[in-house]
Each structure stands twice: as C-alpha cells, then as structure tokens.
Design a protein around this motif. Structure first.
Motif, PDB file in Angstrom:
ATOM      1  N   LEU A 145      20.139  16.824  61.441  1.00 16.47           N
ATOM      2  CA  LEU A 145      21.641  17.088  61.064  1.00 16.47           C
ATOM      3  C   LEU A 145      21.371  19.053  60.655  1.00 16.47           C
ATOM      4  O   LEU A 145      20.044  19.228  60.377  1.00 16.47           O
ATOM      5  N   VAL A 187      25.993  16.876  62.285  1.00 12.97           N
ATOM      6  CA  VAL A 187      25.298  16.086  62.913  1.00 12.97           C
ATOM      7  C   VAL A 187      24.987  16.774  64.881  1.00 12.97           C
ATOM      8  O   VAL A 187      25.451  17.016  65.266  1.00 12.97           O
ATOM      9  N   SER A 237      27.975  11.350  58.801  1.00  9.23           N
ATOM     10  CA  SER A 237      27.242  12.265  59.610  1.00  9.23           C
ATOM     11  C   SER A 237      25.909  12.401  58.146  1.00  9.23           C
ATOM     12  O   SER A 237      24.902  13.327  58.909  1.00  9.23           O
ATOM     13  N   PRO A 251      22.738  12.157  66.476  1.00 13.19           N
ATOM     14  CA  PRO A 251      22.342  11.206  65.464  1.00 13.19           C
ATOM     15  C   PRO A 251      21.594  10.449  65.069  1.00 13.19           C
ATOM     16  O   PRO A 251      20.719  10.462  65.530  1.00 13.19           O
TER      17      PRO A 251
END
Length: 715
Positions: free
Chosen positions: A523, A511, A353, A514
């Motif tokens: 994020l 997330v 993540s 990505p």
C-alpha cells in the motif's frame, strides 16, 4: 377513617397527606418526598410522583408495600390493570443507603436532594447529615448518604452521576435562559428560592463535571452560565474546572461563561450566605483570575488562558520552552513517525484498500509496548478485531485485555443517561492512540450528514476533538474516498470540513499490490495535509494537483505461515529519490534553449524519438509551469487557446524552482546538463544505471547521457 376516592393525581395525594398531618417536600422530578403514611412517619423517605399518567408510590426506608401506602391514604384498590390510575414502583426492598466512611458521632439529617436525568427519571437521593459535634471547633461538619432504587443500582453507584436539578436546567437552556452553577445542592435550592435555575454535581466540589462524567449537553443553548464560587481554595478550583469543562463542551458560548463570588468578607462564604445576608444576585462580583490560579501555575509565574478569546502569553514559545510538535505514532522503519499525539488525523482510501489494517497494525505495535489504545468501531465487530490482533499481529491476549479498549457504539452518546455515562467513562481515561473506524457511520449515528459541512464541524468538536482533548490521544479517523480518482481530492468522501477539522496529518491509502492470504501486498501512504509541519519534509516531492507526497509503503507478505509486515519510507527514499518535476524542468529548459524560438506544449511533449522532450505529459506540464513561475521560461498566448513557451534563462538542477509552494532550494542537487547542447535530437537515446527514470511501466531513454555525448561530438 373515612373512605376516599382513588388517588388519581398528585394534588389528591398531597391533600390526603395534609389530612393525615404528614409533611412533604417538592422534588425536581415533579413529585414529592413525604413521611410514609404506612409506618410511623419519621423522615420524608416516601416518594410519590406521576409516571405515565398514573400515581406511583414507594417507601425507601422500610420497604412498605404500595398497597399499604395507598390504604393508609384511605384509598381502595379497584383494579390494578388497565384503567387504574395508580401504579406501584417496584416494591422490592430498596438498596441500603450508601453511608459515609467517616464516623464523627451522632448526626442529624439536614436535607435530602433527589437526582434525576433531564427527563425526570430518578436515579438516587443525596441525604445530607450535620454532625452534632463537629471535629473542627467552631465549624459545621457534614457527611452524606445516598439512597438508590433497586433498578440500575450498580450503575448509579458508579462515579458517573447526573446533574442536580437537571429537569429545570434542561428546559431553561432550551429557551436560551441564564443558568447558575453552584458548588452544592443547598445553594441550588437557595437560588431556586429567588426564582433562578441552577445546577451542580453531586457532592459539589468533590465531583467536578469531567471527573463525574456529567452529560453537559443537556445545557446546550443556555444564553449565559454564571458559576458561583465558594470563597475558598477548593471553591475557586472547582469553579475553574467547571468553566473549562463547559468551554470544552461548547456550552453557554452563545452568551458568556463567568465566575463570580460574594463580596462578603468570610472564608468559605457561598451564595446561600450571600442571599441570607440580604444581598441580591446583582451584588455578586467577578472573581479575579489570579484567585483561580493553581499553586503550580503561580510557581511557574504564568497564568493559563481559560477563555478561547483570551490573549495567550507567548513568552514560553519565544524562549523555546515549548517545542513544536513532532509525530510519535505510525513509525516507519527509518524511525520517522506520521501521527501526532493529541491531534486529529485522517486515514482514508477506497473500500478494502487496507486502511483499517494499517491502523490496527499500529494499535498492535503500541499494545505490545504497553501503551493504551482506544478503538471506536462503527464498521466491524469485536470478533474480527480480536482475531486480527491475535492471529495476524501476534498480540498476546493478556496485553489486549490490559491495554486495548474496544467500543462498538450503536447510538449517539446523548441518547440516554446510560449512554452518556459510558461516554463519560471513555473520556475519563488517558490513551496514547484512539481510532475512529467509520467516519460516515459515526456521522449518521450522531444525526449528521456526510456532505453537510456544518454537521461535520459540530461532530468534529463533539467527538474526535473531545477524545483528543480529554484523553490526550492521537486520534485517527478512518474514512472512505469517492470512486472517481480525479475528483476525490486530499480528504475523505463528503464535505470539505473533513479536512478543516484535522489538526494532524491527512493520509491517503492507495493499493499498489492487493493484500490477501498468500499474497505480498503493498500500500502507498501519501500525505495531503500536515498542519504541525514535521512530516512533509520527510516525504517524497509533491506530485499532482492535490500536492500529495508519498510518505511510506505498507508491505504485508502473507505468503508464509506468519505474515511479515513493515512500514518503509517512500519509494526511492533510500537513494535520495527522484524529483521528476525538477528533472523534467531541466530537460524542458535545455530543449527550449537548444531549439530556440516559441513552441507549443504539444511540440515540447513529443516523444523523444520524434525530437521532443519525451515522458509523462502531466509531469512536463507541471515542469513548464514551474519554469514560468520562476522566470526561466516565458509563456504567451497562441492561436486556438494554445500557449507558446520560450527560453529566458538557463535552469539547472541546483537552482531555485517554484513548484507552486514558493521558491525552494533542493537539498540534493540534480546532476547538471552541459551548457549549449546541439539541437540535433535525432540521435538515439542511451541509458545508464545512473540516469534511468521510470515512467509508469516503461524505462525512459537517458536524456542526460544523450546530451553529454552530443556536446562531446560537437567539441
């Protein structure tokens, strides 16, 4: 000389020494130090002990060969391989004794003290000398040399040394017995002479436990620890530091840690003087706390609490001299930070993540600024970490070498003496930020279990809490979460104790887009706990059952040659944000007031085009619960376990609303909806820039504008 049988036990070696008229003294490692039978006697500088069932012998002053030692004891070597009961310790010439840097003229040897680990492995011998002519008239003067074995000599010349009498102390602690801690090795021997078990650090007050990196865990389980202070300023200071280090290591708390001294009216009097005067250990008296104060503490007029159950003087807090903690690290672009110095934090998210990248980005920022960073890595390796620091975060190699400390442990620090020394060295340095990457792996290395709250609590005190206390760093633990988003909660995977050991913030990483080469990743960082309380107020409103508040967005644009990274405030913060619970609470209140009567949740939550409030059902449910708690709406049970909601009094955006954390007044009022709207909700909703509300991937119709238009038409 007559021929004797092979020396196969320590008793036989002692008998042989006695027959030769050579002196010998017992050592804490179970062996003896004796006058060497292979040269002209002299001091007791020959070690004889049993190793793996075999007699070992070594001369440390002249480097006499093993065979010469055993021949002098009238033994004959009958094989040195399998079946022999005799083995030589390395016969290479020993390292020269490390001598004192101060020369006070002629001196005579007073005593020798061998230091071993708790398993009896010898590390060095402390040789005490008394000066024949003291530089201070009327006062004895001493200095020390150290004699090291050739094996691991460099390691043992470091400042990290074992406790004296570690073997006996370890065995006594395991049985829950009382232990004594004195200032010098001679005092330990004096206490052994009256049947007690005692320990000390090498050079006494010159090397307190924390400074010497002593492995205090070998004393775990001791029923009581009595620290005997010498009656002088140095002695009291040493005793106080020993107590503080024992308390931080959670040693002896099963009983009590106390500091005592002799009642003898003599400056510098120690326990040896006490016993020599014919007094018993029961005659020792407790040291008043004011004697343990430093000059600085006395000047300030306050006494620092040294026991966790001591009442704390709140004067400084009440006078405002001690300010509440404010976060300093993981700083957003608006200047607001998320991590507190000296506290324990959690940074957790799903696998891949980007949580480690967030932590490493802050490491890089601090290293560039000349701050000290510790990185304890249980998941990766130095090659990957260095590559990311240099290539992604553009940190100079010289800065990494100077300010970045990397540790990649494979075993628990209490596994052996070398590991304990390394752990002590880590704790002996100050850091600004400390990252523990891989909580689950760290727990496993320490012998704990991820779901065992007791194991987590013990691990938390032994590892992250120690790092925070000893180094002063903001400690951040990188952890995983469960795959099920509904059941994962506000903390990492495993026991609830993972949240309770946190004294700073708990941040969940999700997330949005990505991360990756050639991508612009995003994020979301959400705060689930903020014990000091100075982060949540700078985050988005609470959302969901876990009371998470979005704190920041970590954005990594890797579409160019060099990644562009920034940590921005939470989404919507730049325009004041949207409090969706408050917005929908106003809508539900207006709807119930306009329609009148009692209505089920399904009726209220119908799409806007079907005459309902419209929007996300969880948000509507949360808004209705807040209205009920705040007495704007009543709720009564209906058929088939349904709930019936009815208007009680009008709610508008600038009025208090209890969203589950007690009533609160909004800092930014939401635009009020006009009073007494018409119930005709079949008019299509309009939208405008001012009132658009995002609901996942769709744009809701502007309900405020619809109501305003309807009221205008009715008027």
């Amino acid at each position: 000389m007559s021929t004797s049988p092979i020396v196969s036990t320590l008793d036989e070696a002692i008998q042989a020494l006695d027959s030769l008229g050579l002196s010998h003294s017992p050592q804490s490692n179970g062996g003896i130090m004796c006058q060497c039978p292979a040269h002209d006697g002299g001091d007791e500088n020959c070690s004889i002990r049993v190793i793996d069932g075999k007699v070992a012998a070594k001369c440390f002053s002249h480097g006499c060969e093993y065979k010469d030692i055993m021949t002098a004891l009238e033994t004959q070597m009958k094989g040195t391989g399998s079946g022999s009961n005799v083995v030589a310790i390395q016969s290479r010439k020993p390292k020269a004794a490390k001598k004192s840097n101060v020369d006070h003229g002629p001196r005579t040897k007073e005593a020798e003290y061998s230091f071993t680990d708790h398993q009896g492995k010898w590390y060095f011998t402390h040789i005490k000398f008394r000066h024949l002519k003291s530089p201070v008239p009327g006062k004895k003067s001493f200095d020390y040399d150290k004699s090291y074995p050739d094996v691991l000599g460099d390691l043992r010349e470091s400042d990290m040394m074992p406790l004296y009498n570690a073997v006996e102390a370890f065995q006594a602690a395991k049985k829950g017995k009382r232990l004594f801690w004195s200032e010098g090795e001679g005092d330990v021997e004096a206490l052994r002479g009256v049947g007690e078990v005692a320990v000390t650090t090498h050079a006494g007050a010159g090397t307190p436990p924390r400074q010497g990196g002593v492995n205090l865990s070998i004393l775990e389980g001791a029923g009581k620890v009595t620290i005997i202070a010498d009656k002088d300023k140095v002695g009291y200071s040493y005793a106080k530091r020993v107590r503080e280090d024992l308390m931080k290591a959670q040693i002896g708390l099963g009983g009590k840690i106390e500091i005592v001294h002799t009642p003898l009216d003599k400056v510098g009097a120690d326990v040896s003087d006490h016993l020599a005067a014919g007094l018993s250990l029961e005659d020792l008296v407790e040291v008043p706390e004011d004697l343990l104060e430093t000059d600085e503490e006395k000047a300030e007029g306050t006494v620092k609490a040294v026991a966790s159950w001591d009442p704390i003087d709140l004067t400084s807090y009440l006078q405002g001299r001690i300010e509440p903690k404010h976060p300093e690290f993981l700083v957003r672009s608006d200047g607001q930070a998320l991590w507190y110095r000296g506290e324990i934090h959690s940074l957790h998210g799903e696998s891949e993540s980007g949580k480690s990248m967030v932590a490493q980005w802050e490491c890089a920022r601090l290293v560039k600024a000349g701050c000290k960073v510790l990185y304890v890595d249980f998941e990766s390796d130095p090659a990957n970490i260095v590559a990311r620091l240099v290539n992604v975060f553009q940190v100079r190699k010289a800065a990494i070498l100077e300010h970045f400390t990397y540790v990649n442990p494979a075993v628990d620090p209490d596994t052996n003496h070398a590991e304990a020394i390394a752990w002590g060295q880590v704790l002996s340095k100050p850091y600004d930020l400390a990252i523990i990457d891989g909580v689950t792996e760290s727990l496993t290395v320490a012998g704990g279990a991820t779901k065992d709250n007791d194991s987590i609590t013990v691990w938390g005190r032994r590892f992250p809490r120690k790092i925070a206390d000893y180094t002063g760093a903001a400690v951040v633990m990188i952890d995983h979460v469960t795959k099920d988003a509904e059941s994962r909660g506000r903390f990492g995977i495993g026991g609830q104790a993972k949240m309770s050991i946190l004294t700073g913030t708990a941040i969940t990483v999700d997330v949005i887009a990505p991360l990756g080469v050639g991508r612009a990743g995003v994020l979301k960082l959400s705060v689930g706990k903020d014990r000091p309380g100075n982060v949540r107020g700078h985050c988005a409103p609470e959302a969901g059952k876990d009371r998470l508040q979005e704190a920041a967005r970590f954005k990594v644009d890797s579409t160019g040659t060099v990644p562009v990274i920034e940590l921005t405030p939470w989404e919507g913060a730049e325009t004041g944000g949207k409090d969706y619970v408050r917005i929908f609470a106003e809508r539900c209140s207006a709807w119930l007031e306009a329609v009148g009567g009692q209505h089920t949740f399904n009726e209220i939550a119908k799409p806007h085009a079907q005459g309902g409030v419209g929007g996300k059902r969880p948000t509507i449910q949360e808004a209705l619960a807040a209205l009920v708690r705040s007495d704007y709406v009543s709720m009564t049970p209906g058929k088939n376990n349904s709930k019936l909601y009815q208007h009680v009094r009008q709610f508008r955006g600038n009025r208090p609303l209890d969203k589950g954390n007690g009533p609160e007044t909004p800092e930014i009022p939401v635009k009020a909806v006009p009073v007494r709207p018409t119930p005709a909700f079949d008019i299509p909703a309009e939208t405008c820039e001012e009132h658009i509300v995002a609901a996942e991937d769709e744009i809701m119709g502007c309900y405020e504008c619809t109501l305003i238009r309807q009221v205008e038409e009715v008027a």
